[in-house]
Motif scaffolding. Structure first.
Motif, PDB file in Angstrom:
ATOM      1  N   ARG A 159       0.809  -1.216   0.000  1.00 51.85           N
ATOM      2  CA  ARG A 159       0.000   0.000   0.000  1.00 51.85           C
ATOM      3  C   ARG A 159       0.845   1.270   0.000  1.00 51.85           C
ATOM      4  N   SER A 160       2.098   1.150   0.405  1.00 48.84           N
ATOM      5  CA  SER A 160       2.973   2.335   0.334  1.00 48.84           C
ATOM      6  C   SER A 160       3.362   2.622  -1.103  1.00 48.84           C
ATOM      7  N   TYR A 161       3.394   1.565  -1.919  1.00 45.24           N
ATOM      8  CA  TYR A 161       3.747   1.747  -3.334  1.00 45.24           C
ATOM      9  C   TYR A 161       2.521   2.036  -4.173  1.00 45.24           C
ATOM     10  N   CYS A 162       1.385   1.490  -3.758  1.00 40.76           N
ATOM     11  CA  CYS A 162       0.156   1.708  -4.534  1.00 40.76           C
ATOM     12  C   CYS A 162      -1.048   1.821  -3.602  1.00 40.76           C
ATOM     13  N   MET A 163      -1.672   2.990  -3.628  1.00 38.73           N
ATOM     14  CA  MET A 163      -2.826   3.262  -2.758  1.00 38.73           C
ATOM     15  C   MET A 163      -4.059   2.499  -3.210  1.00 38.73           C
ATOM     16  N   TRP A 164      -4.049   2.056  -4.474  1.00 38.89           N
ATOM     17  CA  TRP A 164      -5.252   1.433  -5.025  1.00 38.89           C
ATOM     18  C   TRP A 164      -5.266  -0.072  -4.797  1.00 38.89           C
ATOM     19  N   GLY A 165      -4.102  -0.640  -4.486  1.00 41.06           N
ATOM     20  CA  GLY A 165      -4.114  -2.086  -4.229  1.00 41.06           C
ATOM     21  C   GLY A 165      -3.409  -2.922  -5.269  1.00 41.06           C
ATOM     22  N   SER A 166      -2.778  -2.294  -6.263  1.00 40.32           N
ATOM     23  CA  SER A 166      -2.012  -3.085  -7.232  1.00 40.32           C
ATOM     24  C   SER A 166      -0.804  -3.718  -6.527  1.00 40.32           C
ATOM     25  N   LYS A 167      -0.463  -4.928  -6.944  1.00 42.78           N
ATOM     26  CA  LYS A 167       0.673  -5.634  -6.315  1.00 42.78           C
ATOM     27  C   LYS A 167       1.848  -5.642  -7.298  1.00 42.78           C
ATOM     28  N   PRO A 168       3.059  -5.278  -6.806  1.00 40.83           N
ATOM     29  CA  PRO A 168       4.212  -5.177  -7.713  1.00 40.83           C
ATOM     30  C   PRO A 168       4.815  -6.523  -8.095  1.00 40.83           C
ATOM     31  N   ASP A 169       5.127  -6.669  -9.370  1.00 41.72           N
ATOM     32  CA  ASP A 169       5.960  -7.791  -9.836  1.00 41.72           C
ATOM     33  C   ASP A 169       7.367  -7.245 -10.054  1.00 41.72           C
ATOM     34  N   ILE A 170       7.864  -6.572  -9.029  1.00 41.07           N
ATOM     35  CA  ILE A 170       9.181  -5.932  -9.055  1.00 41.07           C
ATOM     36  C   ILE A 170       9.873  -6.296  -7.751  1.00 41.07           C
ATOM     37  N   ALA A 171      11.005  -6.970  -7.852  1.00 47.08           N
ATOM     38  CA  ALA A 171      11.651  -7.535  -6.659  1.00 47.08           C
ATOM     39  C   ALA A 171      11.841  -6.485  -5.567  1.00 47.08           C
ATOM     40  N   GLU A 172      12.353  -5.309  -5.949  1.00 41.62           N
ATOM     41  CA  GLU A 172      12.708  -4.296  -4.938  1.00 41.62           C
ATOM     42  C   GLU A 172      11.482  -3.689  -4.264  1.00 41.62           C
ATOM     43  N   PHE A 173      10.309  -3.890  -4.874  1.00 40.43           N
ATOM     44  CA  PHE A 173       9.096  -3.281  -4.304  1.00 40.43           C
ATOM     45  C   PHE A 173       8.314  -4.276  -3.459  1.00 40.43           C
ATOM     46  N   LYS A 174       8.697  -5.557  -3.548  1.00 44.75           N
ATOM     47  CA  LYS A 174       7.921  -6.561  -2.812  1.00 44.75           C
ATOM     48  C   LYS A 174       8.273  -6.491  -1.328  1.00 44.75           C
ATOM     49  N   ALA A 175       7.306  -6.856  -0.490  1.00 44.07           N
ATOM     50  CA  ALA A 175       7.590  -6.887   0.955  1.00 44.07           C
ATOM     51  C   ALA A 175       8.701  -7.909   1.170  1.00 44.07           C
ATOM     52  N   PRO A 176       9.521  -7.699   2.223  1.00 48.53           N
ATOM     53  CA  PRO A 176      10.606  -8.643   2.463  1.00 48.53           C
ATOM     54  C   PRO A 176      10.056 -10.070   2.522  1.00 48.53           C
ATOM     55  N   SER A 177      10.805 -11.005   1.936  1.00 45.18           N
ATOM     56  CA  SER A 177      10.324 -12.397   1.976  1.00 45.18           C
ATOM     57  C   SER A 177      10.401 -12.893   3.408  1.00 45.18           C
ATOM     58  N   ALA A 178       9.703 -13.980   3.629  1.00 48.22           N
ATOM     59  CA  ALA A 178       9.641 -14.521   5.005  1.00 48.22           C
ATOM     60  C   ALA A 178      11.049 -14.683   5.557  1.00 48.22           C
ATOM     61  N   CYS A 179      11.961 -15.141   4.692  1.00 47.05           N
ATOM     62  CA  CYS A 179      13.314 -15.388   5.234  1.00 47.05           C
ATOM     63  C   CYS A 179      13.984 -14.076   5.603  1.00 47.05           C
ATOM     64  N   GLU A 180      13.501 -12.963   4.968  1.00 46.21           N
ATOM     65  CA  GLU A 180      14.113 -11.669   5.304  1.00 46.21           C
ATOM     66  C   GLU A 180      13.416 -11.013   6.495  1.00 46.21           C
ATOM     67  N   ALA A 181      12.074 -11.312   6.566  1.00 54.17           N
ATOM     68  CA  ALA A 181      11.305 -10.568   7.593  1.00 54.17           C
ATOM     69  C   ALA A 181      11.812 -10.965   8.978  1.00 54.17           C
ATOM     70  N   PRO A 182      11.897  -9.989   9.876  1.00 54.45           N
ATOM     71  CA  PRO A 182      12.314 -10.333  11.241  1.00 54.45           C
ATOM     72  C   PRO A 182      11.317 -11.320  11.840  1.00 54.45           C
ATOM     73  N   GLN A 183      11.846 -12.403  12.392  1.00 56.32           N
ATOM     74  CA  GLN A 183      10.954 -13.421  12.949  1.00 56.32           C
ATOM     75  C   GLN A 183      10.369 -12.902  14.277  1.00 56.32           C
ATOM     76  N   PRO A 184       9.040 -13.049  14.459  1.00 57.07           N
ATOM     77  CA  PRO A 184       8.445 -12.612  15.740  1.00 57.07           C
ATOM     78  C   PRO A 184       9.099 -13.389  16.885  1.00 57.07           C
ATOM     79  N   GLN A 185       9.357 -12.649  17.933  1.00 54.36           N
ATOM     80  CA  GLN A 185       9.982 -13.305  19.090  1.00 54.36           C
ATOM     81  C   GLN A 185       8.878 -13.686  20.090  1.00 54.36           C
ATOM     82  N   PHE A 186       8.806 -14.981  20.318  1.00 53.91           N
ATOM     83  CA  PHE A 186       7.800 -15.411  21.303  1.00 53.91           C
ATOM     84  C   PHE A 186       8.499 -15.649  22.636  1.00 53.91           C
TER      85      PHE A 186
END
Ligand SMILES: O=C(O)c1cccc(O)c1O
Ligand SMILES: [Fe+2]
Length: 302
Positions: free
Chosen positions: A271-298
């Motif tokens: 939504r920061s890249y597109c207010m209307w809801g389009s999803k990017p097929d552009i690597a640099e615009f995609k949300a970090p992949s799961a392996c990149e995203a900080p893992q929630p600490q339980f």
């Protein structure tokens, strides 16, 4: 402090010179203004050229910015050299290849090649499009950064750019009243990530969307609207995976806004890249992949 006057050109090394020229004219809508066996010069506004495709991948990418005078160019060269930054002074044939009187080249910390030029050729003829895509000007480049904070500091402290907004660590940088002329997107490698052309109105975005799909061009993102600049946009892929963007309605800062603007921090999400809801097929615009995203600490639970 350096004042970059405006973005001037982008140089793109390619093994597919003929294919790049054909795409840029028939699909993108640029005007071919000159070419030889080694390079092709094209434009989307009344400047002498905006894009130069250069034969040979090895020539890589470079982005050129105009300085207001040769003396300002010389002053920047001295400032950069005094800061320990290697500066190449363009030889006569290099200046001729760029259609400028003077040129210096250096790299940002990621290794992106930046060229500052003075007295670029003006043109006595109007841009005459090969396709009516509604292009009004060459406006910005997205660049890949391997170290966002260091590159942002370089562009702001050494080259006088100002941050308009961030999306995650990606900085959208202005050098004049236009919301941005450079954007730095975190990536494992440097290089030009996308080339933007402004178009006159949303109708141009939408009619190109239909045209590009009929032509079998891979749409990369959009039609959509950027939360940051407010511009409506459409991205698509060209030869060598280069991404092109049409956009219209980019925010223009008044001098007072330029002075007082506080950059906003948008999260790195669609939504920061597109207010209307389009999803990017552009690597640099995609949300970090799961392996990149900080893992929630339980907390350890019993
Ligand atoms: O125009 C913008 O705000 C914008 C935002 C993210 C990425 C882009 O390429 C943009 O042009
Ligand atoms: Fe863009």
């Amino acid at each position: 402090m350096t004042d970059l006057h405006d973005i001037r050109y982008v140089r793109v090394g390619t093994e597919r010179l003929d294919e790049s020229v054909e795409f840029a004219t028939r699909i993108l809508g640029l005007e071919l203004v000159a070419r030889d066996s080694h390079a092709a010069y094209l434009r989307g506004d009344d400047r002498d050229h905006n894009v130069c495709y250069v034969k040979g991948e090895g020539s890589g990418h470079a982005v050129g910015f105009e300085m207001k005078s040769s003396s300002l160019l010389d002053r920047v060269a001295t400032e950069l050299q005094n800061a320990g930054i290697a500066v190449h002074h363009g030889r006569a044939e290099e200046c001729e290849q760029r259609r400028v009187r003077d040129m210096i080249r250096f790299t940002d910390p990621s290794g992106n090649r930046i060229e500052l030029v003075a007295r670029p050729d003006a043109s006595g003829t109007r841009y005459f499009p090969s396709r009516d895509a509604g292009i009004t000007s060459f406006s910005h480049v997205g660049m890949r950064t391997t170290d966002a904070a260091t590159d942002e500091a370089f562009w702001t402290q050494r080259l006088g750019a100002r941050v308009s907004d961030w999306i995650g660590d990606a900085a959208l940088l202005r050098i004049d009243g236009v919301h941005h002329k450079i954007a730095l997107f975190p990536s494992p490698v440097p290089g030009v990530q996308h080339i933007n052309f402004q178009v006159a109105e949303v109708d141009d975005i939408m009619s190109s969307w239909y045209f590009l799909r009929e032509q079998g061009v891979r749409i990369a993102f959009g039609p959509g609207r950027h939360a940051t600049s407010g511009a409506r946009f459409l991205y698509f892929y060209g030869p060598d995976g280069m991404i092109y963007e049409y956009s219209c309605g980019v925010r223009i800062f008044t001098p007072e806004e330029d002075r007082d603007h506080v950059p906003r921090q948008f999260p790195r999400e669609p939504r920061s890249y597109c207010m209307w809801g389009s999803k990017p097929d552009i690597a640099e615009f995609k949300a970090p992949s799961a392996c990149e995203a900080p893992q929630p600490q339980f907390a350890n639970v019993g």
